[in-house]
Motif scaffolding. Structure first.
Motif, PDB file in Angstrom:
ATOM      1  N   GLN A   1      44.718  48.998 -14.013  1.00  0.00           N
ATOM      2  CA  GLN A   1      44.820  49.304 -12.596  1.00  0.00           C
ATOM      3  C   GLN A   1      43.456  49.250 -11.921  1.00  0.00           C
ATOM      4  N   GLN A   2      42.447  49.754 -12.614  1.00  0.00           N
ATOM      5  CA  GLN A   2      41.093  49.675 -12.047  1.00  0.00           C
ATOM      6  C   GLN A   2      40.620  48.230 -11.980  1.00  0.00           C
ATOM      7  N   ASP A   3      40.991  47.428 -12.970  1.00  0.00           N
ATOM      8  CA  ASP A   3      40.650  45.996 -12.938  1.00  0.00           C
ATOM      9  C   ASP A   3      41.267  45.326 -11.713  1.00  0.00           C
ATOM     10  N   LEU A   4      42.522  45.694 -11.394  1.00  0.00           N
ATOM     11  CA  LEU A   4      43.166  45.147 -10.204  1.00  0.00           C
ATOM     12  C   LEU A   4      42.387  45.533  -8.951  1.00  0.00           C
ATOM     13  N   ILE A   5      42.010  46.785  -8.851  1.00  0.00           N
ATOM     14  CA  ILE A   5      41.228  47.243  -7.696  1.00  0.00           C
ATOM     15  C   ILE A   5      39.891  46.520  -7.626  1.00  0.00           C
ATOM     16  N   ASP A   6      39.246  46.351  -8.777  1.00  0.00           N
ATOM     17  CA  ASP A   6      37.953  45.666  -8.800  1.00  0.00           C
ATOM     18  C   ASP A   6      38.084  44.206  -8.363  1.00  0.00           C
ATOM     19  N   MET A   7      39.182  43.565  -8.737  1.00  0.00           N
ATOM     20  CA  MET A   7      39.407  42.194  -8.273  1.00  0.00           C
ATOM     21  C   MET A   7      39.469  42.152  -6.753  1.00  0.00           C
ATOM     22  N   TRP A   8      40.152  43.141  -6.175  1.00  0.00           N
ATOM     23  CA  TRP A   8      40.258  43.165  -4.717  1.00  0.00           C
ATOM     24  C   TRP A   8      38.943  43.557  -4.051  1.00  0.00           C
ATOM     25  N   TYR A   9      38.146  44.384  -4.701  1.00  0.00           N
ATOM     26  CA  TYR A   9      36.809  44.642  -4.163  1.00  0.00           C
ATOM     27  C   TYR A   9      36.018  43.335  -4.074  1.00  0.00           C
ATOM     28  N   GLN A  10      36.110  42.522  -5.136  1.00  0.00           N
ATOM     29  CA  GLN A  10      35.380  41.255  -5.141  1.00  0.00           C
ATOM     30  C   GLN A  10      35.938  40.273  -4.114  1.00  0.00           C
ATOM     31  N   LEU A  11      37.268  40.207  -4.019  1.00  0.00           N
ATOM     32  CA  LEU A  11      37.863  39.347  -3.002  1.00  0.00           C
ATOM     33  C   LEU A  11      37.463  39.810  -1.607  1.00  0.00           C
ATOM     34  N   SER A  12      37.442  41.109  -1.408  1.00  0.00           N
ATOM     35  CA  SER A  12      37.062  41.644  -0.106  1.00  0.00           C
ATOM     36  C   SER A  12      35.622  41.297   0.249  1.00  0.00           C
ATOM     37  N   GLU A  13      34.739  41.351  -0.726  1.00  0.00           N
ATOM     38  CA  GLU A  13      33.341  40.994  -0.472  1.00  0.00           C
ATOM     39  C   GLU A  13      33.214  39.591   0.112  1.00  0.00           C
ATOM     40  N   VAL A  14      34.040  38.690  -0.394  1.00  0.00           N
ATOM     41  CA  VAL A  14      33.969  37.290   0.034  1.00  0.00           C
ATOM     42  C   VAL A  14      34.778  37.042   1.309  1.00  0.00           C
ATOM     43  N   LEU A  15      35.913  37.728   1.457  1.00  0.00           N
ATOM     44  CA  LEU A  15      36.847  37.404   2.536  1.00  0.00           C
ATOM     45  C   LEU A  15      36.730  38.300   3.766  1.00  0.00           C
ATOM     46  N   ARG A  16      35.962  39.375   3.678  1.00  0.00           N
ATOM     47  CA  ARG A  16      35.951  40.326   4.799  1.00  0.00           C
ATOM     48  C   ARG A  16      35.386  39.737   6.083  1.00  0.00           C
ATOM     49  N   SER A  17      34.648  38.646   5.991  1.00  0.00           N
ATOM     50  CA  SER A  17      34.104  38.023   7.209  1.00  0.00           C
ATOM     51  C   SER A  17      35.188  37.320   8.021  1.00  0.00           C
ATOM     52  N   TYR A  18      36.345  37.061   7.418  1.00  0.00           N
ATOM     53  CA  TYR A  18      37.437  36.421   8.153  1.00  0.00           C
ATOM     54  C   TYR A  18      38.128  37.454   9.045  1.00  0.00           C
ATOM     55  N   SER A  19      38.467  37.039  10.237  1.00  0.00           N
ATOM     56  CA  SER A  19      39.066  37.927  11.220  1.00  0.00           C
ATOM     57  C   SER A  19      40.323  38.608  10.678  1.00  0.00           C
ATOM     58  N   THR A  20      40.444  39.891  10.965  1.00  0.00           N
ATOM     59  CA  THR A  20      41.654  40.613  10.568  1.00  0.00           C
ATOM     60  C   THR A  20      42.864  40.119  11.357  1.00  0.00           C
ATOM     61  N   ASP A  21      42.635  39.401  12.437  1.00  0.00           N
ATOM     62  CA  ASP A  21      43.743  38.815  13.194  1.00  0.00           C
ATOM     63  C   ASP A  21      44.300  37.569  12.514  1.00  0.00           C
ATOM     64  N   TYR A  22      43.542  37.020  11.534  1.00  0.00           N
ATOM     65  CA  TYR A  22      43.939  35.741  10.946  1.00  0.00           C
ATOM     66  C   TYR A  22      44.166  35.763   9.440  1.00  0.00           C
ATOM     67  N   VAL A  23      43.618  36.729   8.723  1.00  0.00           N
ATOM     68  CA  VAL A  23      43.771  36.756   7.262  1.00  0.00           C
ATOM     69  C   VAL A  23      44.262  38.129   6.818  1.00  0.00           C
ATOM     70  N   ALA A  24      45.306  38.134   5.981  1.00  0.00           N
ATOM     71  CA  ALA A  24      45.867  39.368   5.412  1.00  0.00           C
ATOM     72  C   ALA A  24      45.818  39.282   3.897  1.00  0.00           C
ATOM     73  N   TYR A  25      45.930  40.454   3.253  1.00  0.00           N
ATOM     74  CA  TYR A  25      45.915  40.523   1.793  1.00  0.00           C
ATOM     75  C   TYR A  25      47.268  41.036   1.283  1.00  0.00           C
ATOM     76  N   GLU A  26      47.831  40.332   0.312  1.00  0.00           N
ATOM     77  CA  GLU A  26      48.990  40.833  -0.427  1.00  0.00           C
ATOM     78  C   GLU A  26      48.492  41.153  -1.825  1.00  0.00           C
ATOM     79  N   PHE A  27      48.319  42.460  -2.112  1.00  0.00           N
ATOM     80  CA  PHE A  27      47.507  42.793  -3.288  1.00  0.00           C
ATOM     81  C   PHE A  27      48.221  42.625  -4.608  1.00  0.00           C
ATOM     82  N   MET A  28      49.542  42.403  -4.619  1.00  0.00           N
ATOM     83  CA  MET A  28      50.219  42.006  -5.846  1.00  0.00           C
ATOM     84  C   MET A  28      51.606  41.464  -5.536  1.00  0.00           C
TER      85      MET A  28
END
Length: 368
Positions: free
Chosen positions: A138-165
């Motif tokens: 479960q922590q590995d899953l969260i860590d994957m999303w932390y890493q994805l967030s680091e890269v993707l957070r610059s994209y507008s919240t109006d245009y990109v959403a996350y489906e975490f599983m």
């Protein structure tokens, strides 16, 4: 001075609360899955780079789609030691750039991870799914999303959403609810406003929405279910499911299988075919099955999204079109956003190799 500090602290807290509660503009209506590219695909290098191109985004926008769902797999983005595999990350960000260029919104869907595969149970390999019994997984899953967030957070919240599983398969519904709360809390610390797509337990089934516990007070959540019923129609000829072995005649709408065709079916699948000899399938039945999902979305005041639905390629096209019309009709009645499964795979309407439509009438029906 003390009063000033108290005032400033209160102001920061109010701003923070306001920021967390503000609804972004991630609005979707009709989309498709870019499947078997960054997920469920062994292609690497040039083949993977050429699989989806800018022209695909241009085409989808011109046709009238307004978003794409992009499934991604852990094995394509991280090696077994957890190191990033750069090419997949570059392809994902390039895809999001193209989506934005053509004003398509995008859902990044973490489809398969090493500790959870939605078909493991069906394939007799349930022990491979360690996610719901392992704090580390479960922590590995969260860590994957932390890493994805680091890269993707610059994209507008109006245009990109996350489906975490994708399509959780937990033995107990509360296991999934607890994981939702844990991942939601972690992602909200990283990105307070990002839209999160949350599905129900047991393959994102409509029937488990009654057990779903959704984080309260968060307007930037989209609820998601998947729908492929009746499977005897949508998965006709599908090798990975027993009902796909049925080769007799079927009808839709109405009672789907005659007694004679049932008797002629292979013995090992008769128990699965039998309900189709006495139950009518039509728009009303589809609508009734979706009711729990519709009611859950209404309860929480959140948008509802059918993230996967579609018909396997070998299915008779007239049957496929009749079912598709009913699906679209229900979606319109209840303002349910949808993404077909899929764009160019074995449920798709586009042929990448031929660079032409496999099923243009289906596209016309979807977007009429």
């Amino acid at each position: 001075m003390k009063k000033l500090l108290t005032f400033l602290l209160a102001a920061v807290c109010c701003l923070s609360c306001g920021e967390r509660s503000r609804t972004n503009n991630f609005r979707i209506k009709r989309g498709t899955n870019l499947s078997h590219w960054l997920s469920q695909n062994d292609e690497r290098g040039e083949a993977r780079r050429n699989h989806i191109q800018e022209d695909d985004f241009r085409r989808l926008a011109k046709l009238g789609f307004d978003f794409v769902r992009i499934p991604i797999d852990e094995v394509q983005f991280w090696d077994e030691q957890g190191n990033r595999l750069p090419e997949a990350w570059e392809l994902l960000t390039q895809a999001l750039d193209w989506a934005r260029k053509y004003e398509l919104r995008a859902i990044v869907d973490l489809h398969i991870i090493r500790s959870h595969y939605f078909n493991a149970v069906l394939e007799g390999n349930a022990e491979a799914n360690t996610l719901f019994n392992s704090e580390k997984a479960q922590q590995d899953l969260i860590d994957m999303w932390y890493q994805l967030s680091e890269v993707l957070r610059s994209y507008s919240t109006d245009y990109v959403a996350y489906e975490f599983m994708n399509e959780p398969v937990a033995e107990e519904h509360e296991q999934w609810n607890e994981l939702i709360a844990k991942v939601h809390r972690a992602l909200r610390e990283a990105e307070p406003q990002r839209t999160l797509v949350i599905g129900s337990n047991m393959w994102q089934g409509y029937e488990t929405f009654k057990y779903l516990r959704v984080p309260e007070g968060d307007p930037n959540i989209v609820l998601s279910f998947h729908y492929y019923n009746p499977m005897i129609l949508t998965h006709r000829g599908a090798w990975w499911t027993p009902i796909g072995k049925y080769a007799g005649a079927i009808a839709y709408p109405g009672v789907m299988v005659s007694e004679a065709d049932y008797e002629a079916a292979p013995e090992e699948i008769r128990s699965q075919v039998e309900p189709y000899t006495r139950e009518e399938w039509n728009r009303d039945r589809i609508k009734a099955q979706m009711k729990d999902a519709i009611d859950c979305a209404a309860k929480y005041g959140l948008p509802l999204f059918c993230g996967e639905w579609g018909v396997y390629e070998p299915v008779d096209r007239e049957l496929a079109y009749a079912w598709t019309r009913d699906m679209i009709s229900v979606f319109k009645e209840f303002d349910i956003a949808w993404a077909t499964w899929c764009y160019d795979g074995d449920f798709g309407f586009w042929d990448q190799a031929a660079h032409d439509y496999k099923d243009k009438p289906l596209v016309d029906l979807l977007l009429e």
